[in-house]
Enzyme design. Structure first.
Site, PDB file in Angstrom:
ATOM      1  N   TYR A 156       0.837  -1.207   0.000  1.00  0.00           N
ATOM      2  CA  TYR A 156       0.000   0.000   0.000  1.00  0.00           C
ATOM      3  C   TYR A 156       0.873   1.258   0.000  1.00  0.00           C
ATOM      4  O   TYR A 156       0.657   2.187  -0.791  1.00  0.00           O
ATOM      5  CB  TYR A 156      -0.904  -0.040   1.232  1.00  0.00           C
ATOM      6  CG  TYR A 156      -1.891   1.090   1.356  1.00  0.00           C
ATOM      7  CD1 TYR A 156      -3.071   1.105   0.610  1.00  0.00           C
ATOM      8  CD2 TYR A 156      -1.670   2.143   2.242  1.00  0.00           C
ATOM      9  CE1 TYR A 156      -3.991   2.140   0.750  1.00  0.00           C
ATOM     10  CE2 TYR A 156      -2.581   3.171   2.384  1.00  0.00           C
ATOM     11  CZ  TYR A 156      -3.750   3.171   1.635  1.00  0.00           C
ATOM     12  OH  TYR A 156      -4.651   4.188   1.777  1.00  0.00           O
ATOM     13  N   LYS A 160       1.140   4.214  -2.851  1.00  0.00           N
ATOM     14  CA  LYS A 160       0.811   5.609  -2.535  1.00  0.00           C
ATOM     15  C   LYS A 160       2.009   6.531  -2.756  1.00  0.00           C
ATOM     16  O   LYS A 160       1.848   7.705  -3.111  1.00  0.00           O
ATOM     17  CB  LYS A 160       0.279   5.715  -1.098  1.00  0.00           C
ATOM     18  CG  LYS A 160      -1.045   4.970  -0.878  1.00  0.00           C
ATOM     19  CD  LYS A 160      -2.137   5.501  -1.786  1.00  0.00           C
ATOM     20  CE  LYS A 160      -3.501   4.906  -1.495  1.00  0.00           C
ATOM     21  NZ  LYS A 160      -4.542   5.398  -2.415  1.00  0.00           N
TER      22      LYS A 160
HETATM   23  P1  NAP Z   1     -13.380   2.660   0.998  1.00  0.00           P
HETATM   24  O1  NAP Z   1     -14.377   3.204   1.969  1.00  0.00           O
HETATM   25  O2  NAP Z   1     -12.911   1.259   1.152  1.00  0.00           O
HETATM   26  O3  NAP Z   1     -13.974   2.878  -0.483  1.00  0.00           O
HETATM   27  C1  NAP Z   1     -13.209   2.475  -1.583  1.00  0.00           C
HETATM   28  C2  NAP Z   1     -13.904   2.892  -2.864  1.00  0.00           C
HETATM   29  O4  NAP Z   1     -13.078   2.479  -3.960  1.00  0.00           O
HETATM   30  C3  NAP Z   1     -15.257   2.222  -3.068  1.00  0.00           C
HETATM   31  O5  NAP Z   1     -16.119   3.125  -3.721  1.00  0.00           O
HETATM   32  C4  NAP Z   1     -14.910   1.052  -3.998  1.00  0.00           C
HETATM   33  O6  NAP Z   1     -15.979   0.611  -4.833  1.00  0.00           O
HETATM   34  C5  NAP Z   1     -13.851   1.689  -4.852  1.00  0.00           C
HETATM   35  N1  NAP Z   1     -12.985   0.715  -5.529  1.00  0.00           N
HETATM   36  C6  NAP Z   1     -12.217  -0.244  -4.976  1.00  0.00           C
HETATM   37  N2  NAP Z   1     -11.560  -0.921  -5.934  1.00  0.00           N
HETATM   38  C7  NAP Z   1     -11.934  -0.368  -7.124  1.00  0.00           C
HETATM   39  C8  NAP Z   1     -11.605  -0.608  -8.481  1.00  0.00           C
HETATM   40  N3  NAP Z   1     -10.734  -1.566  -8.833  1.00  0.00           N
HETATM   41  N4  NAP Z   1     -12.194   0.150  -9.437  1.00  0.00           N
HETATM   42  C9  NAP Z   1     -13.072   1.134  -9.117  1.00  0.00           C
HETATM   43  N5  NAP Z   1     -13.419   1.412  -7.856  1.00  0.00           N
HETATM   44  C10 NAP Z   1     -12.853   0.670  -6.873  1.00  0.00           C
HETATM   45  O7  NAP Z   1     -12.047   3.545   0.989  1.00  0.00           O
HETATM   46  P2  NAP Z   1     -11.797   5.036   1.516  1.00  0.00           P
HETATM   47  O8  NAP Z   1     -11.349   4.957   2.917  1.00  0.00           O
HETATM   48  O9  NAP Z   1     -12.930   5.905   1.133  1.00  0.00           O
HETATM   49  O10 NAP Z   1     -10.504   5.409   0.653  1.00  0.00           O
HETATM   50  C11 NAP Z   1     -10.568   6.179  -0.532  1.00  0.00           C
HETATM   51  C12 NAP Z   1      -9.149   6.508  -0.968  1.00  0.00           C
HETATM   52  O11 NAP Z   1      -8.491   7.239   0.078  1.00  0.00           O
HETATM   53  C13 NAP Z   1      -8.281   5.278  -1.231  1.00  0.00           C
HETATM   54  O12 NAP Z   1      -7.415   5.517  -2.317  1.00  0.00           O
HETATM   55  C14 NAP Z   1      -7.494   5.137   0.057  1.00  0.00           C
HETATM   56  O13 NAP Z   1      -6.281   4.454  -0.146  1.00  0.00           O
HETATM   57  C15 NAP Z   1      -7.278   6.588   0.419  1.00  0.00           C
HETATM   58  N6  NAP Z   1      -6.990   6.799   1.831  1.00  0.00           N
HETATM   59  C16 NAP Z   1      -7.890   6.466   2.787  1.00  0.00           C
HETATM   60  C17 NAP Z   1      -7.562   6.669   4.123  1.00  0.00           C
HETATM   61  C18 NAP Z   1      -8.503   6.346   5.248  1.00  0.00           C
HETATM   62  O14 NAP Z   1      -8.099   6.523   6.420  1.00  0.00           O
HETATM   63  N7  NAP Z   1      -9.721   5.921   5.007  1.00  0.00           N
HETATM   64  C19 NAP Z   1      -6.315   7.204   4.470  1.00  0.00           C
HETATM   65  C20 NAP Z   1      -5.419   7.522   3.461  1.00  0.00           C
HETATM   66  C21 NAP Z   1      -5.772   7.322   2.143  1.00  0.00           C
HETATM   67  P3  NAP Z   1     -17.032  -0.536  -4.304  1.00  0.00           P
HETATM   68  O15 NAP Z   1     -17.919   0.178  -3.320  1.00  0.00           O
HETATM   69  O16 NAP Z   1     -17.770  -0.952  -5.527  1.00  0.00           O
HETATM   70  O17 NAP Z   1     -16.209  -1.599  -3.685  1.00  0.00           O
END
Ligand code: NAP
Length: 248
Positions: A156, A160
């Protein structure tokens, strides 16, 4: 404030979490919003309806961001449906956390395809319409672990960190075409991705966050609105941490 009036935005992974919040904030700011999902068809349909209720054009597309051909098709579909493309948010991402000694090739490949190759796929196909449009804003979702590294997240963190190098390169390459490219590095944000972490891990994070709380998806989305809007027209090639001060 209609900061994004008449702009068309594409958000990958808009069915849940941070992507959903970005789509909603964009629509509230006046943007027409295309967004993708992979498996949550029902969630995507309800997000689509919520966006339309805000009075903008909105459409959900099932598209695997890690698949080059599907990304090309997606951009063509969005252009056919919306007529232009001003903002792309590469937000889709997954984790496959495990220590390096246990990490499989599959866990490495899945994370690299969804988190990093996706950014190449979408950017590659979005550049042409943006050049035609004489401008655009690309916003790529990294993470503070892409800056600091994190035990148990070598795949991961590598994906990133790759996003940061990629984005700075695109900013340099495309600046003369008025195309900006910036990175957001969230810290610990409350979504499905972080709900799976155990209480001990969450507690350890909290102790190190100066603002003493987890972040909200909407707080990441607000920075996206800034980067998508014309008020950030002289901001490109930057990494903005949204982490409550954790990465300080
Ligand atoms: P999340 O709640 O797990 O949601 C992930 C989203 O990505 C969902 O809409 C999912 O679609 C979609 N997705 C996954 N694989 C995909 C693919 N191959 N093609 C198209 N869509 C796909 O994640 P989140 O926490 O909102 O994170 C969003 C972004 O922020 C990510 O890049 C994550 O790495 C980054 N981030 C998050 C955090 C955190 O603390 N949450 C921190 C740093 C960075 P489905 O609903 O259809 O599965």
């Amino acid at each position: 404030m209609n900061l994004l009036q008449n702009k068309v935005a594409l958000v990958t992974g808009g069915s849940r979490g941070i992507g959903e919040a970005i789509a909603l904030r964009f629509a509230a700011a006046g943007a027409h919003v295309a967004f993708t999902y992979l498996s949550s068809a029902e969630r995507a349909a309800s997000v689509e309806a919520a966006l339309q209720a805000l009075g903008v054009k909105a459409k959900a597309y099932r598209s695997d961001a890690g698949d080059y051909g599907q990304a090309e098709q997606l951009i063509n579909d969005v252009l056919a449906d919306f007529g232009q493309l001003d903002i792309v948010v590469n937000n889709a991402g997954i984790t496959r956390d495990t220590l390096m000694l246990r990490m499989t090739e599959q866990q490495w490949d899945e994370v690299m395809d969804t988190n990093l190759k996706s950014v190449f796929n979408l950017t590659k196909h979005a550049l042409r319409p943006m050049m035609k449009n004489r401008g655009g804003s690309i916003i790529n979702m990294s993470s503070i672990v892409g800056i600091t590294g994190n035990a148990g997240q070598a795949n991961y963190a590598a994906s990133k960190a790759g996003i940061i190098g990629f984005s700075k390169s695109i900013a340099k390459e495309m600046g003369s075409r008025n195309i900006r490219c910036n990175v957001i590095a969230p810290g610990f944000i409350e979504t499905d991705m972080t709900h799976v972490l155990d209480e001990k891990t969450k507690e350890a994070y909290l102790q190190n966050i100066p603002l003493k709380r987890l972040g909200k998806a909407e707080e990441v989305a607000d920075v996206c609105v800034f980067l998508g809007a014309d008020m950030s027209n002289y901001v490109s090639g930057q990494v903005i941490s949204v982490c409550g001060g954790l990465n300080t």
